[in-house]
Design a protein around this motif. Structure first.
Motif, PDB file in Angstrom:
ATOM      1  N   GLN A  90      65.071  28.889  33.030  1.00 27.39           N
ATOM      2  CA  GLN A  90      64.660  28.508  31.675  1.00 27.39           C
ATOM      3  C   GLN A  90      63.382  29.234  31.269  1.00 27.39           C
ATOM      4  O   GLN A  90      63.257  29.715  30.142  1.00 27.39           O
ATOM      5  CB  GLN A  90      64.466  26.994  31.596  1.00 27.39           C
ATOM      6  N   LEU A  91      62.429  29.331  32.179  1.00 28.29           N
ATOM      7  CA  LEU A  91      61.180  30.027  31.880  1.00 28.29           C
ATOM      8  C   LEU A  91      61.446  31.508  31.604  1.00 28.29           C
ATOM      9  O   LEU A  91      60.923  32.080  30.640  1.00 28.29           O
ATOM     10  CB  LEU A  91      60.198  29.859  33.042  1.00 28.29           C
ATOM     11  N   ARG A  92      62.280  32.122  32.433  1.00 37.38           N
ATOM     12  CA  ARG A  92      62.611  33.544  32.233  1.00 37.38           C
ATOM     13  C   ARG A  92      63.391  33.767  30.942  1.00 37.38           C
ATOM     14  O   ARG A  92      63.169  34.756  30.242  1.00 37.38           O
ATOM     15  CB  ARG A  92      63.406  34.067  33.425  1.00 37.38           C
ATOM     16  N   ALA A 176      63.083  42.477  32.951  1.00 37.15           N
ATOM     17  CA  ALA A 176      63.020  42.495  34.418  1.00 37.15           C
ATOM     18  C   ALA A 176      61.730  43.153  34.915  1.00 37.15           C
ATOM     19  O   ALA A 176      61.195  42.771  35.954  1.00 37.15           O
ATOM     20  CB  ALA A 176      64.237  43.221  34.985  1.00 37.15           C
ATOM     21  N   GLU A 177      61.213  44.128  34.153  1.00 29.78           N
ATOM     22  CA  GLU A 177      59.971  44.790  34.547  1.00 29.78           C
ATOM     23  C   GLU A 177      58.766  43.853  34.446  1.00 29.78           C
ATOM     24  O   GLU A 177      57.712  44.129  35.006  1.00 29.78           O
ATOM     25  CB  GLU A 177      59.720  46.023  33.672  1.00 29.78           C
ATOM     26  N   LEU A 178      58.953  42.771  33.754  1.00 32.29           N
ATOM     27  CA  LEU A 178      57.864  41.830  33.543  1.00 32.29           C
ATOM     28  C   LEU A 178      57.861  40.717  34.601  1.00 32.29           C
ATOM     29  O   LEU A 178      57.098  39.766  34.493  1.00 32.29           O
ATOM     30  CB  LEU A 178      57.965  41.244  32.131  1.00 32.29           C
ATOM     31  N   GLU A 179      58.692  40.855  35.615  1.00 38.39           N
ATOM     32  CA  GLU A 179      58.842  39.836  36.655  1.00 38.39           C
ATOM     33  C   GLU A 179      57.523  39.514  37.360  1.00 38.39           C
ATOM     34  O   GLU A 179      57.318  38.381  37.800  1.00 38.39           O
ATOM     35  CB  GLU A 179      59.888  40.310  37.672  1.00 38.39           C
ATOM     36  N   TYR A 182      55.836  36.291  36.412  1.00 40.31           N
ATOM     37  CA  TYR A 182      56.350  35.050  37.006  1.00 40.31           C
ATOM     38  C   TYR A 182      55.846  34.879  38.432  1.00 40.31           C
ATOM     39  O   TYR A 182      55.565  33.761  38.867  1.00 40.31           O
ATOM     40  CB  TYR A 182      57.880  35.020  36.943  1.00 40.31           C
ATOM     41  N   ARG A 183      55.697  35.986  39.143  1.00 40.21           N
ATOM     42  CA  ARG A 183      55.135  35.901  40.500  1.00 40.21           C
ATOM     43  C   ARG A 183      53.683  35.432  40.449  1.00 40.21           C
ATOM     44  O   ARG A 183      53.240  34.664  41.302  1.00 40.21           O
ATOM     45  CB  ARG A 183      55.252  37.252  41.210  1.00 40.21           C
ATOM     46  N   LEU A 184      52.949  35.882  39.449  1.00 45.73           N
ATOM     47  CA  LEU A 184      51.567  35.443  39.283  1.00 45.73           C
ATOM     48  C   LEU A 184      51.509  33.934  39.011  1.00 45.73           C
ATOM     49  O   LEU A 184      50.687  33.221  39.593  1.00 45.73           O
ATOM     50  CB  LEU A 184      50.912  36.231  38.147  1.00 45.73           C
TER      51      LEU A 184
END
Length: 192
Positions: A90-92, A176-179, A182-184
């Motif tokens: 949902q966040l993605r 996808a390049e902005l993944e 989400y890791r941060l």
């Protein structure tokens, strides 16, 4: 915000004025676009414009509030996710929707920073997301709630600005390049 007379215009008239103003502010800058040129492009007289807005900054505020409202409408409310996978999905998806919208609307892309600077957008959305993440064990619960909310908002705003800058310099940037954003977030929320 607009003066009461502006709200008495038809929805179509309000939309036309806001859209013309949005294009002008996007083209010439939120801080530098000419009020006279905006009202001329909207096809209204100066005296009429002052019946709707106290001036340029008031009109800019209306344009930016409209942008925030449209983006909030695009994202919708945070619906409690039933699982960790659904939460991240949902966040993605919300991030991807925002990415697609801004990639397809250069005027909104040009003004999104100014809109974010003028408000604390999405506080309720963030609170609901954080509560859901805590319930699922994704988000730590050993941090004072206001600190967690503020730090999450700061990271999201930083990631959003970084992503928007990437999109401005490379319109082909994929979600996808902005993944790494989400890791941060995951590292902020993790107890380890």
């Amino acid at each position: 915000m607009p003066l009461p007379r502006f709200s008495r215009l038809s929805a179509e008239q309000r939309r036309t004025i806001l859209d013309v103003a949005r294009r002008q502010f996007a083209a010439y800058g939120a801080n530098t676009a000419s009020y006279n040129k905006i009202i001329d492009a909207a096809g209204i007289s100066k005296s009429t414009a002052y019946q709707y807005f106290d001036g340029r900054d008031d009109l800019l505020g209306a344009v930016l509030a409209d942008l925030r409202d449209r983006i909030a409408g695009l994202l919708g409310d945070w619906s409690p996710a039933p699982s960790e996978h659904a939460f991240w999905q949902q966040l993605r998806e919300g991030g991807a929707q925002l990415h697609r919208h801004l990639a397809g609307d250069p005027d909104d892309l040009a003004l999104v920073d100014a809109a974010a600077d003028r408000a604390n957008p999405g506080a309720l959305w963030l609170e609901r997301m954080i509560a859901n993440g805590k319930d699922l064990g994704i988000i730590r619960d050993d941090t004072e709630p206001n600190l967690l909310l503020a730090s999450t908002a700061a990271v999201l705003q930083t990631v959003d600005r970084w992503a928007i800058d990437r999109l401005r310099t490379d319109p082909e940037t994929s979600p996808a390049e902005l993944e790494q954003g989400y890791r941060l977030l995951a590292s902020l929320w993790s107890e380890t």
